[in-house]
Scaffold this active site. Structure first.
Site, PDB file in Angstrom:
ATOM      1  NE  ARG A   1      -3.665   0.479   0.139  1.00 26.64           N
ATOM      2  CZ  ARG A   1      -4.817   0.685   0.775  1.00 26.64           C
ATOM      3  NH1 ARG A   1      -5.419  -0.322   1.395  1.00 26.64           N
ATOM      4  NH2 ARG A   1      -5.390   1.871   0.782  1.00 26.64           N
TER       5      ARG A   1
ATOM      6  N   GLY B   1      -2.442   2.348   7.541  1.00 22.39           N
ATOM      7  CA  GLY B   1      -1.583   1.191   7.810  1.00 22.39           C
ATOM      8  C   GLY B   1      -0.358   1.545   8.627  1.00 22.39           C
TER       9      GLY B   1
ATOM     10  CE  LYS C   1      -2.881  -7.543  15.995  1.00 25.10           C
ATOM     11  NZ  LYS C   1      -1.437  -7.198  15.988  1.00 25.10           N
TER      12      LYS C   1
ATOM     13  CG  LEU D   1       4.846  -0.497  16.122  1.00 28.70           C
ATOM     14  CD1 LEU D   1       4.772   0.327  14.848  1.00 28.70           C
ATOM     15  CD2 LEU D   1       6.267  -0.504  16.664  1.00 28.70           C
TER      16      LEU D   1
ATOM     17  CE  LYS E   1       9.267  -1.255  20.316  1.00 31.53           C
ATOM     18  NZ  LYS E   1      10.321  -1.249  19.286  1.00 31.53           N
TER      19      LYS E   1
ATOM     20  CG  ASP F   1      41.092 -29.031  -1.335  1.00 26.45           C
ATOM     21  OD1 ASP F   1      41.486 -30.050  -0.735  1.00 26.45           O
ATOM     22  OD2 ASP F   1      39.915 -28.638  -1.309  1.00 26.45           O
ATOM     23  CE1 TYR F   2      39.622 -35.384  -6.929  1.00 29.16           C
ATOM     24  CE2 TYR F   2      38.154 -35.864  -5.087  1.00 29.16           C
ATOM     25  CZ  TYR F   2      38.511 -36.037  -6.413  1.00 29.16           C
ATOM     26  OH  TYR F   2      37.777 -36.855  -7.220  1.00 29.16           O
TER      27      TYR F   2
END
Length: 730
Positions: free
Chosen positions: A12, A31, A282, A380, A383, A502-503
Site C-alpha cells: 500500500r 496502515g 491478537k 507498537l 511502545k 585441493d581436491y
C-alpha cells in the site's frame, strides 16, 4: 523516465485513493507501515514510493487513473493498479489467507489455493516491472513485507547491481511451521534476491536461517551466507515509533481536549486499555475471559475499574473475522450484562478507527495497558503507551509472544494462553506502587527514545549500504578476465611452475558422501590433470585431507605430487613418506566416542584414516548436528588434552588431526624442493587457508567460494577452476 536514488516499495502507498459521493478522494493511509516510515521517506532526496493506492482498476475510468497518477506523483508516489480479481487472489488470498495465518502460527486457518499462488507471482511481477522503470544502477530499493516476498529476486534478475533491502513486518515462523507452505523454496529464493533481509527480532532471523538451511542447504556464518555469486546478510532491526510525537502529545490542544473529556468520564475509575486491530492473532477473546475472571475473583474492584476495549476494523467481510467480531461482541454483552450497574459498565467497547488525538488521550489516561496477542511481529501500541507516560505512572502488561517484549523487560510479562496468568497480572498491575511504576516506565522510555522509527530506518539503510560496500570488496577479489590473463601470461613465461590443488570442493564438487567410489575423479578430470602434469617444467600436486590409499588408487597413473591427511603423508618422485605422529592409545578412545555418537545420530559417518579420525555430518539434520558437534568437541577436549592432536572444523566435518601438521607445511616443502618462479594454489575451505598463508607474495592464490580468505583471488564454483586449468594447457 527519471531514475531515482531511493525507492520504497510496499503493498500500500502512504496515500489511499477511494471513491466518495463527489468523486475520487485522497487520504493518508492508516496502515502501520505507511505511518512508520512516511516521514523518513519524505526526508530522503530524490525518492519515490511505489505501491497499490487501494482502489481497484475497474472502479476507475482511464481519465480518473491518469488524474490519480498525476496527483499521487505530487506526493512522491507512483501507483500500481490492480484488478478486483488480483486483489481477491493476491491480497485477500495468498497474503491474508495463506501467509498471514501461517506466519502467525494459525495453521488451521491457512488456505492453499493454486489460484492464489499464481496471482501472487503475477502481482509481484507487476511491482517489479514498475520499479525497474524508475531504478538506476546506483539506486537503493527498500521492499517491505510479506506481500512482496518474490520481488527482491525479480528485481535482482533485472538490476543485478542495485542495493536491495527487504524488511518483514510480521513474525517469520519456525521451520516446522514454514515447511507446511507448498511454495516455501520459491519464497526463500525470492527473498534471497535482497542484499540485506531484516526482521524485528533475532528469533525471526534465526527461524529464517534455519529454514534456509533445512530447505535449501544454505548455511550462514554470523548472519551472512553465500547465494550464487553474492553474499546475503540477515539481521534484526526492532522497529521503533515516532517517539517525540507521542511523548509531546499531551501539549497538543486536540489531545488535551480529548484527555479532559476522558478524565471527566472516567473520574475515580482505574482504566485498563486494550487496543488492537480486530484479528484472531491478537488474543482478544482470551483477554476478555481473563478480565471476567478478574471481576469474579476480586469483587472489590467492581465499579472501580473499566476495561476500555478498542478494536480497529480489519477485513470485516472475511467470514473468520466476521465471526470473531460477533463472538467478541457477544462476550462483552454477556460480561456487561452480568456486572453492570445503573452508573457503571465494566467494559467500554469501540469498534472503529480512532483519530490520533483520541488514541493519544486514551494512552495517556490509561492506568494499565493490557496487550496480549497470541503472536505479534512487534506491537507498537505497547511502545506508544510508554512514550505517552511522561512523568506519569502506568503499567504495561505485555504478551511474551510479541517482538516488543525483548525491548521492554520491565513490563509484566504474560503467556497469552494462560487466562489465570493474565488475571493475576491485572491485579498486580492495579496494586503496583506508583514509584515502582514510574521507575519501570523511565527505564523503558530511555530505551525507546533512543531507537525511534527514524533511527530504525536510518540504521537499516546504513547497514544495507555498508553491506553493499562489503559485497563490492568481495567482488574486487573475483578473478576477472584481466587477472585471468595475467595468470596465463605468467604461466606461459615461467621456467619452473608449481600448481597445488585441493581436491574436494576445488576440482570436484562436494558430494553428500565421502565414500571414494562416489567421489572419485571423472575421466575428464583425470585427463586434464594428466595433461598439466605432462607439461615441461611443471610440477602438479594434489594437497588433500583424503587418506593415502584413496589418493593412490585415484591417481596411480599420474606421477604427480600427492599429500594425504593434510600433510601427514607426502608423495614425491613416486615415493610416499610420512611424519612421525600417532594418536597412540587415545585413538581407540576417540573412535569409541564417535561410534557412540554415530549410533544415535542418523546420517553421521566415521572415517578412520591412518593417523586421524573424521566425523562426517553432511547428512545429519542441521540442529541435531549442531547439538552433537558441541557434545563431541566437549568430550574430545578431555581425551586430547595432553596429546599433539586437535579438532579441526572442515566442510561438514570434525577431524582429529596433528596440531602442527597442515597443508601449509606441505606447500612450503614443495616450494623449497621445486624453487618455482610461478605458483598457482587453489583451495576451498579452512584447511586451505594454511596453504594460502604459506605462499610467497608472488604466488597466485585462489579461493573457491565467497567466504573470507587470505587468497588473493576468488572463483565462485568448481567449473570455473576447471576452465582456468584448461586455459593453462592450450
Amino acid at each position: 523516465m527519471a531514475k531515482k536514488k531511493f525507492i520504497v516499495v510496499s503493498n500500500r502507498l502512504p496515500v489511499s485513493v477511494t471513491r466518495g459521493k463527489d468523486g475520487i478522494i485522497f487520504s493518508p493511509s492508516s496502515g502501520g507501515l505507511a505511518t512508520a516510515i512516511a516521514r523518513f521517506y519524505r526526508d530522503k532526496p530524490d525518492s519515490i514510493w511505489i505501491g497499490w493506492p487501494g482502489i481497484c482498476e475497474e472502479d476507475t475510468t482511464a481519465a480518473e487513473r491518469r488524474m490519480i497518477v498525476k496527483k499521487l506523483k505530487s506526493y512522491g508516489c507512483h501507483p500500481i493498479f490492480l484488478t478486483r480479481h488480483q486483489v481477491r487472489q493476491y491480497y485477500d488470498g495468498y497474503c491474508n489467507d495463506t501467509i498471514w495465518p501461517l506466519f502467525h502460527y494459525f495453521q488451521t486457518y491457512v488456505k492453499n489455493e493454486p489460484g492464489y499462488w499464481s496471482v501472487y507471482k503475477k502481482v509481484n511481477q507487476l511491482f517489479a516491472d514498475k520499479v525497474v522503470k524508475f531504478a538506476a544502477k546506483d539506486s537503493t530499493i527498500w521492499v517491505h513485507d510479506y506481500h512482496l516476498m518474490l520481488l527482491p529476486d525479480k528485481l535482482r534478475q533485472k538490476l543485478p547491481e542495485v542495493a536491495i533491502g527487504f524488511f518483514l513486518h510480521v513474525p517469520f515462523p519456525s521451520y516446522e511451521i514454514f515447511r507446511l507452505l507448498p511454495n516455501r523454496a520459491d519464497i526463500l529464493r525470492g527473498l534471497l534476491g535482497a542484499d540485506l533481509i531484516g526482521f524485528h527480532v533475532y528469533d525471526y532471523a534465526r527461524h529464517f536461517l534455519s529454514s534456509l538451511l533445512r530447505t535449501m542447504g544454505l548455511e550462514a556464518a554470523n548472519g551472512t551466507l553465500t547465494f550464487g555469486k553474492r553474499l546475503v546478510r540477515i539481521d534484526a532491526f526492532p522497529i521503533g515509533i515516532d517517539y517525540e510525537k507521542f511523548a509531546s502529545s499531551k501539549t497538543d490542544k486536540k489531545v488535551a481536549k480529548e484527555l479532559a473529556a476522558i478524565e471527566k468520564y472516567y473520574k475515580g475509575k482505574k482504566v485498563i486499555l486494550s487496543m488492537d486491530r480486530l484479528d484472531y492473532s491478537k488474543g482478544i477473546l482470551g483477554r476478555l475471559r481473563a478480565f471476567e475472571q478478574f471481576l469474579s475473583k476480586y469483587p472489590k474492584y467492581l465499579q472501580k475499574v473499566v476495561l476500555v476495549m478498542v478494536a480497529v476494523p480489519s477485513r470485516v467481510e472475511v467470514p473468520a473475522y466476521k465471526n470473531l467480531k460477533k463472538e467478541i461482541e457477544r462476550m462483552i454483552s454477556r460480561i456487561n450484562g452480568k456486572y453492570s450497574t445503573v452508573s457503571w459498565s465494566p467494559i467500554a467497547y469501540q469498534f472503529k478507527n480512532l483519530p490520533f488525538e483520541q488514541v493519544a488521550a486514551l494512552l495517556t489516561r490509561a492506568d494499565v495497558a493490557l496487550l496480549t496477542p497470541l503472536r505479534d511481529g512487534m506491537n507498537l501500541v505497547a511502545k506508544e503507551y510508554i512514550a505517552t507516560k511522561q512523568g506519569q505512572p502506568g503499567v504495561l502488561i505485555l504478551s511474551e509472544m510479541t517482538g516488543a517484549i525483548d525491548e521492554m523487560p520491565e513490563a509484566i510479562r504474560v503467556n497469552p494462553n494462560d487466562i489465570s496468568d493474565i488475571q493475576r497480572s491485572i491485579k498486580a498491575a492495579l496494586e503496583m506502587p506508583k514509584n515502582l511504576q514510574k521507575q519501570k516506565i523511565n527505564l523503558m522510555q530511555k530505551r525507546l527514545s533512543h531507537y525511534t522509527i527514524n533511527r530504525w530506518a536510518e540504521d537499516f539503510t546504513q547497514q544495507l549500504q555498508k553491506f553493499k560496500n562489503r559485497q563490492h570488496g568481495q567482488i574486487d577479489k573475483l578473478l576477472d578476465k584481466p587477472r585471468e590473463q595475467r595468470i596465463i601470461r605468467s604461466f606461459k613465461r615461467a621456467s619452473r611452475r608449481l600448481i597445488l590443488l585441493d581436491y574436494d570442493g576445488t576440482i570436484t564438487n562436494l558430494a553428500s558422501t565421502h565414500h571414494p567410489e562416489k567421489t572419485k575423479p571423472s575421466p575428464q578430470l583425470l585427463e586434464l590433470l594428466k595433461k598439466i602434469n605432462n607439461l615441461e617444467n611443471t610440477t602438479l600436486g594434489i594437497v588433500s585431507g583424503r587418506p593415502k590409499k584413496v589418493l593412490d588408487s585415484w591417481f596411480k597413473d599420474i606421477p604427480m605430487a600427492l599429500s594425504a591427511e593434510h600433510g601427514i603423508w607426502v608423495k614425491t618422485d613416486n615415493i610416499w613418506s610420512r611424519r612421525e605422529v600417532s594418536l597412540g592409545k587415545s585413538r581407540e578412545k576417540v573412535i569409541r566416542l564417535l561410534e557412540q555418537y554415530a549410533d544415535r545420530t542418523p546420517g553421521a559417518v566415521i572415517e578412520k584414516k591412518d593417523f586421524g579420525v573424521v566425523w562426517h555430518y553432511r547428512n545429519v539434520p542441521p540442529e541435531l548436528a549442531q547439538a552433537r558437534n558441541a557434545g563431541i568437541e566437549y568430550e574430545l577436549r578431555d581425551i586430547l588434552r595432553n596429546s599433539d592432536f586437535s579438532i579441526m572444523r572442515g566442510s561438514k566435518t570434525l577431524e582429529i588431526k596433528p596440531t602442527h601438521i597442515n597443508k601449509g607445511v606441505v606447500a612450503e616443502e614443495l616450494i623449497a624442493m621445486n624453487n618455482p618462479d610461478f605458483i598457482l594454489c587453489i583451495g576451498d575451505d579452512n584447511t586451505d587457508e594454511d596453504m594460502f598463508q604459506a605462499m610467497p607474495e608472488k604466488a597466485f592464490t585462489i579461493k573457491v567460494g565467497l567466504s573470507e580468505t587470505h587468497a588473493r583471488f576468488q572463483l565462485i564454483e568448481v567449473s570455473e577452476v576447471l576452465k582456468l586449468l584448461e586455459k593453462l594447457i592450450k
